[in-house]
Scaffold this motif. Structure first.
Motif, PDB file in Angstrom:
ATOM      1  N   ILE A  62      -3.436   4.149  -2.422  1.00 53.76           N
ATOM      2  CA  ILE A  62      -4.004   4.412  -0.826  1.00 53.76           C
ATOM      3  C   ILE A  62      -5.599   4.396  -1.322  1.00 53.76           C
ATOM      4  CG2 ILE A  62      -4.206   6.030   1.185  1.00 53.76           C
ATOM      5  CD1 ILE A  62      -1.484   6.307   1.102  1.00 53.76           C
ATOM      6  N   THR A  63      -5.799   5.275  -2.241  1.00 52.44           N
ATOM      7  CA  THR A  63      -7.362   5.558  -2.556  1.00 52.44           C
ATOM      8  C   THR A  63      -7.907   4.371  -2.980  1.00 52.44           C
ATOM      9  OG1 THR A  63      -6.768   7.721  -3.365  1.00 52.44           O
ATOM     10  CG2 THR A  63      -8.812   6.878  -3.825  1.00 52.44           C
ATOM     11  N   ARG A  64      -7.227   3.557  -3.825  1.00 51.53           N
ATOM     12  CA  ARG A  64      -7.709   2.095  -4.337  1.00 51.53           C
ATOM     13  C   ARG A  64      -7.754   1.605  -3.209  1.00 51.53           C
ATOM     14  NH1 ARG A  64      -4.393  -0.253  -9.231  1.00 51.53           N
ATOM     15  NH2 ARG A  64      -5.422  -2.019  -8.449  1.00 51.53           N
ATOM     16  N   LYS A  65      -6.756   1.209  -2.261  1.00 53.90           N
ATOM     17  CA  LYS A  65      -6.834   0.297  -1.214  1.00 53.90           C
ATOM     18  C   LYS A  65      -8.039   0.418  -0.455  1.00 53.90           C
ATOM     19  CE  LYS A  65      -4.050  -2.289  -2.857  1.00 53.90           C
ATOM     20  NZ  LYS A  65      -2.672  -2.244  -3.204  1.00 53.90           N
ATOM     21  N   ARG A  66      -8.106   1.990  -0.145  1.00 48.97           N
ATOM     22  CA  ARG A  66      -9.321   2.235   0.746  1.00 48.97           C
ATOM     23  C   ARG A  66     -10.617   1.972   0.054  1.00 48.97           C
ATOM     24  NH1 ARG A  66      -9.807   7.913   0.939  1.00 48.97           N
ATOM     25  NH2 ARG A  66     -11.238   7.762  -0.515  1.00 48.97           N
ATOM     26  N   CYS A  76       0.943  -1.052   0.031  1.00 49.50           N
ATOM     27  CA  CYS A  76       0.062   0.122  -0.236  1.00 49.50           C
ATOM     28  C   CYS A  76       0.932   1.171   0.052  1.00 49.50           C
ATOM     29  CB  CYS A  76      -0.838   0.085   1.162  1.00 49.50           C
ATOM     30  SG  CYS A  76      -2.054   1.456   1.248  1.00 49.50           S
ATOM     31  N   LEU A 105     -11.131  -1.857   0.684  1.00 49.08           N
ATOM     32  CA  LEU A 105     -11.634  -2.029   1.921  1.00 49.08           C
ATOM     33  C   LEU A 105     -13.179  -1.513   2.118  1.00 49.08           C
ATOM     34  CD1 LEU A 105      -8.511  -0.821   3.814  1.00 49.08           C
ATOM     35  CD2 LEU A 105      -9.211  -3.180   3.680  1.00 49.08           C
ATOM     36  N   GLU A 106     -13.507  -0.667   1.501  1.00 50.05           N
ATOM     37  CA  GLU A 106     -14.770  -0.337   1.636  1.00 50.05           C
ATOM     38  C   GLU A 106     -15.737  -1.089   0.884  1.00 50.05           C
ATOM     39  OE1 GLU A 106     -13.878   4.619   1.567  1.00 50.05           O
ATOM     40  OE2 GLU A 106     -14.383   3.565  -0.162  1.00 50.05           O
ATOM     41  N   LYS A 107     -15.318  -1.670  -0.130  1.00 46.71           N
ATOM     42  CA  LYS A 107     -16.123  -2.637  -0.809  1.00 46.71           C
ATOM     43  C   LYS A 107     -16.260  -3.806  -0.084  1.00 46.71           C
ATOM     44  CE  LYS A 107     -15.913  -4.440  -5.226  1.00 46.71           C
ATOM     45  NZ  LYS A 107     -14.933  -4.751  -6.276  1.00 46.71           N
ATOM     46  N   GLN A 108     -15.052  -4.168   0.475  1.00 48.01           N
ATOM     47  CA  GLN A 108     -15.245  -5.660   1.428  1.00 48.01           C
ATOM     48  C   GLN A 108     -16.209  -5.282   2.549  1.00 48.01           C
ATOM     49  OE1 GLN A 108     -11.136  -5.976   2.601  1.00 48.01           O
ATOM     50  NE2 GLN A 108     -10.541  -7.229   0.687  1.00 48.01           N
TER      51      GLN A 108
END
Ligand SMILES: Nc1nc2c(ncn2[C@@H]2O[C@H](COP(=O)(O)OP(=O)(O)OP(=O)(O)O)[C@@H](O)[C@H]2O)c(=O)[nH]1
Ligand code: SF4
Ligand SMILES: [Mg+2]
Lengths: 386, 598
Positions: free
Chosen positions: B559-563, B554, B566-569
């Motif tokens: 960072i935006t993509r990873k966030r 990360c 996580l939001e999608k999960q």
């Protein structure tokens, strides 16, 4: 580990060119470009740098050339870019970490010496695996021998800060092969190692191969074993784990990466590059041609931005900070947001504490051993469902 | 319109014999829709109907047909063929004087052909047999004619049709006019109109679909619903061509709809009689027998704050689906929801999909069950439509389960296979007769609970697709039934409880926990799964703890993509129900459906 001052900042410079595309890759990169394209691109980079009007006030501590494959660009370009940075900021590069990513097979001692002379002082090599059949399968353009020779050449050229990237969870990879890769890179006695689990990104050739059942990635339990083994072997060899996927010799952690995890500012140059400063996150135009055209036509190269409100910043601060082995400093949090982490997230932190996922050690809040394994579970507590 | 020039008829048939396609040709031939407006099975206008290629809702359409110098008004109702929607058919027939009974020239008479014929005869309708698909290479119209004779129709009078190629359409229209009698009602009498369907329109309020039996209805009339006593002023009257088309009046014998700014859905009841408030009729029309729910299932919003929206959606959907019933219930595992009654599993499936699509809800449905009559030791009689509410074995004297009379038509060579299947499902043999030399009609008394899930699929696969099947409810019978509970992390999850025959309980419990082990994702902690009968554990499985859940890298750029990831999960997790501290995906609640007894 001492956290960097809130005012330290960095610059990320993206070089979106590769010789050919690795099957798992969904980075912003293009293949099949030539010297003319590189020249135009660097020109655009310099224009974008020129047009940045406001700079953070603290110290630049890191400049990072990422890719793509930055080592495809002639050292001369690095000299130009770094020169422009020095001129505009009126600084010397003394004490600044200047990293470039490189692919084995694109570099020799002579070229590396020139990069070094241009101001680059840290080298990050994508080794990925220690078996040529794996490298071929994922369409890397180099061999294991290239990697070994690359590291030797870098040493001879005067690099005393070298990182190697390694991937686990490759298709058809066995635990024994992973161990062989670990032994292989440890033998090179570098300063820093990054161990990444392979991510399957939608739309990549690899995703297609997996879907069609042509290839298989190791079972969850096997890749968990790989992660455990990697950590164990590296610690035994004297590496310090300082972040979920990063290990270093004492004092050789990447200053650049840590800026990300501590939510320090970084500016961004180049197609698709992301910057962050003052609760604003922005990104440049992704397409190389569109990016160059935009700057040639007087634009600033920016494609979009998002603003984080204070609560979002606090949340990000926590989950990014927890990525570090030592966690994040409560005092630093307090200095930045004028509230303690418990003041804002007491219930969540309390729950995670009771579940044995998060610990507190004097001023620091950090993941427990189980918390490190289940880091996403913890991080999800600090994002809002989409 | 002169009453003598009106004809009201339905098209009825076994599923897929070509009712909707025949309706297409009638619509085309009478010029009701232009070539540009036509589409195959144009009356199947619901998205779900088009996707599945079946009719779910009966659909009325008015055709103008010129015959021997006169213009006739034909009100046609296309009906669904699937057994779950028989209630739609019977309501349509109530609004008609005749029916076209369509039989596939290659398949011949099938179980729902018989069932629908009997329905039509019960309603005293003129039945005109139509042999369809005569263009098929394996069509055998003569044989179908014989079969029609065997079931009491004059096969020689059957019209030979290819709805696909447009053969026999003129003949069909002519026979509708010449053989089906015009409606009988009295023009001069006070208004009496039968509500056969309805629907909610967000602008106009409830649209009430009626057949005028006596008198007539005009825009501006103040109407009265006889059962509910509610009164409204008619703002709009229309007919289906097949798109709603405004007219000024509906007179005796005609079929159409009206709107009257009716916003409360409870005021309109399918089967109620509409009359004039100023001059109300003495007697309401007989109306309909209420539909009898065969299977029950819990409906819960995934997001518990959607409970109110779910209630509203169910109320509105019931306007358009008179066979749906529901009442509020609560589950320890799932929170506030409804126990809903359906005519069968396809019906359940359709209701769930309509709720999700038309009302934008995300739902958990629990595995369907039948309703049990239970006599307690203390002499009390109770009705149990939710397995979780079955009292402990010690308090029960006797449990009765609902039975159905099943008619199965099969080629003779598969009689053995069909009997074997019926046996496995605790069937009681009634009789066997022959429709013709090759095909037999078998009657069995079967527990409804045993045919709900995969009986039809099994029947098809064991007869290479040749058997057809129909059933009617046929009282209750005592059986040796037990409640099977599922414990997750040591707690009984009420939504998983089910009633099964004692002989099958062990096997069911075993396969269910195995299935759940596959469906429940690994969690932070190890999760034990148990099946139990009356507190005695009969099967156990474990979902191992998840070992690792980490984003490998990360950095700044992602960072935006990873966030977002996580939001999608996290959003994905929200779609699961937490029971205790265990996250259970929605599909798990329907797992019982995919667990066989084999
Ligand atoms: N060859 C041939 N196929 C036909 C004819 N009439 C209908 N079909 C086909 O038979 C299938 C079923 O037709 P539908 O009109 O949907 O049948 P249905 O009776 O309305 O079916 P349900 O409403 O689901 O009970 C479709 O694939 C039609 O194209 C015909 O005359 N000849
Ligand atoms: S070298 Fe890196 S950026 Fe280039 S294609 Fe391979 S993974 Fe992608
Ligand atoms: Mg149809």
């Amino acid at each position: 580990m001492i956290s960097s001052p809130l005012s330290d900042w960095g610059i990320y410079i993206h070089i979106p060119f590769c010789r050919s595309r690795c099957t798992y890759c969904d980075f912003n990169t293009v293949t099949g470009m030539g010297e003319d394209d590189y020249a135009r691109y660097v020109e655009a980079l310099l224009l974008q740098w020129d047009r940045i009007s406001k700079m953070p006030s603290g110290h630049v501590v890191s400049i990072f050339f990422g890719g793509g494959t930055p080592s495809l660009l002639e050292p001369e370009y690095f000299k130009q870019i770094l020169g422009a940075v020095k001129d505009k900021l009126r600084i010397s590069l003394e004490g600044v970490e200047v990293t470039m990513e490189a692919n084995p097979g694109t570099i020799d001692e002579k070229r590396l010496r020139e990069y070094r002379r241009a101001g680059v002082n840290r080298l990050s090599l994508g080794v990925q695996a220690w078996q040529d059949h794996h490298l071929r399968r994922i369409n890397r353009t180099h061999t294991v021998l290239d990697a070994r020779q690359g590291v030797e050449a870098a040493r001879l050229a005067g690099f005393d800060n070298i990182n190697l990237d390694l991937i686990y969870g490759l298709p058809q990879q066995t635990l024994a092969e992973w161990e062989e890769s670990l032994t292989g890179v440890l033998g090179l006695e570098v300063d820093h190692l990054s161990l990444y689990q392979l991510q399957i990104e939608e739309g990549t050739p690899l995703a297609g191969q997996l879907q069609r059942g042509r290839l298989r990635v190791p079972e969850d339990d096997v890749s968990a074993d790989m992660a455990e083994l990697g950590r164990k072997r590296l610690i035994q060899a004297g590496f310090i784990p300082y972040e979920i996927s990063n290990y270093c010799r004492p004092h050789k952690h990447s200053r650049h990466n840590r800026l990300y995890w501590t939510l320090n500012p970084y500016l961004a140059l180049g197609a698709g590059a992301h910057g962050y400063w003052n609760a604003r996150r922005w990104w440049s135009i992704r397409g190389v041609k569109q990016y160059v055209d935009n700057l040639q036509n007087g634009g600033d190269g920016i494609a979009g931005e998002e603003r984080l409100d204070r609560l979002e910043e606090m949340r990000e601060y926590i989950w990014l900070g927890l990525r570090e082995e030592g966690g994040f400093s409560r005092r630093r949090f307090q200095d930045r947001f004028s509230v303690s982490p418990e003041g804002s997230f007491g219930v969540t932190l309390g729950k995670l504490g009771r579940q044995g996922l998060v610990e507190r050690r004097s001023d620091y809040i950090l993941l427990s051993r189980r918390g490190r394994e289940m880091a996403n579970y913890v991080f999800r507590e600090f994002v809002t469902a989409s | 319109m002169n009453q003598a020039e009106i004809r009201n008829f339905s098209i009825i048939a076994h599923i897929d014999h070509g009712k909707s396609t025949l309706a297409d040709r009638l619509i085309e031939r009478t010029g009701t829709l232009s070539a540009r407006e036509m589409a195959p099975q144009v009356l199947d206008s619901m998205e779900l109907e088009r996707e599945r290629g079946i009719t779910i809702k009966a659909q009325a359409v008015r055709l103008d047909y010129e015959h021997e110098g006169k213009v006739y008004e034909l009100n046609l109702i296309d009906t669904p063929g699937h057994v779950d929607f028989t209630y739609e058919v019977s309501r349509a027939l109530e609004a008609c004087e005749g029916a076209l009974l369509v039989v596939d020239a290659a398949q011949g008479v099938e179980a729902q052909t018989l069932a629908n014929l009997y329905l039509a005869l019960e309603h005293d309708l003129t039945v005109i047999p139509v042999i369809n698909k005569i263009d098929l290479p394996n069509a055998n119209p003569e044989k179908v004619q014989e079969e029609l004779m065997d079931i009491g129709l004059d096969g020689t009078e059957a019209i030979l049709v290819s709805a696909k190629l447009g053969i026999g359409i003129e003949e069909t229209l002519a026979q509708v006019v010449s053989r089906i009698p015009p409606p009988k009602g009295q023009v001069e009498a006070v208004l009496r109109a039968l509500i056969f369907d309805s629907r909610f329109d967000s602008y106009k309020g409830v649209l009430v679909y009626i057949r005028v039996v006596d008198g007539s209805l005009r825009v501006g009339d103040q109407i009265l619903f006889m059962a509910t006593g509610a009164s409204f002023e008619v703002t709009e009257i229309g007919v289906f061509r097949p798109h709603p088309t405004a007219v000024s009046t509906l007179s005796t014998g005609e079929v159409g709809f009206f709107a009257a700014s009716i916003k409360t859905v409870q005021d309109t009841h399918v089967g109620d009689t509409v009359t004039l408030a100023s001059r109300p009729a003495q007697e309401p029309l007989p109306g309909y027998r209420p539909a009898q729910s065969m299977v029950f299932s819990g409906l819960y919003p995934v997001d518990s704050s959607d409970y109110g929206r779910l209630r509203e959606a169910l109320e509105r959907l019931r306007l358009n689906d008179a066979s749906l019933s529901f009442e509020p219930e609560t589950s320890a595992a799932l929170g506030f929801g409804f126990r809903a009654g359906f005519l069968g599993l396809l019906h359940l499936d359709v209701v769930q999909e309509r709720l999700e699509r038309e009302y934008n809800l995300s739902l958990i449905t629990t595995a369907p069950n039948v309703v049990y009559q239970v006599r307690l030791v203390n002499g009390e009689e109770i009705r149990v439509d939710n397995p979780a509410l079955m009292p402990p074995a010690g308090e029960i004297q006797e449990i009765q389960e609902p039975m159905v009379n099943a008619s199965i038509i099969t080629p003779s060579e598969y009689i053995g296979a069909v009997m074997e299947l019926a046996q496995e499902r605790r069937g009681i043999y009634k009789d066997l007769s022959y429709i013709d030399k090759q095909r037999a009609l078998l009657n069995y008394l079967l527990p409804l609970g045993e045919i709900m899930f995969d009986f039809f699929d099994q029947l098809k696969s064991r007869t290479r697709g040749y058997a057809s099947f129909d059933y009617q409810w046929s009282g209750n019978m005592p059986a040796d039934l037990v409640r099977l509970d599922i414990l997750i992390n040591g707690e009984v999850v009420d939504a998983f409880s089910m009633i099964v025959h004692r002989d099958k309980a062990y096997h069911r419990g075993r396969s269910l926990v195995e299935k759940l082990r596959e469906l429940i994702p690994r969690q932070l902690f190890e999760v034990p799964l148990q099946a139990a009968i009356g507190g005695r554990v009969i099967a156990r499985e474990t979902v191992k703890a998840m070992r690792k859940d980490v984003l490998a890298k990360c950095y700044g750029g992602d960072i935006t993509r990873k966030r977002k990831l996580l939001e999608k999960q996290k959003e994905g997790k929200k779609r699961m129900k937490s029971v205790g501290s265990v996250e259970i995906p929605q599909e798990a609640f329907m797992a019982i459906l995919r667990v066989s007894d084999k």
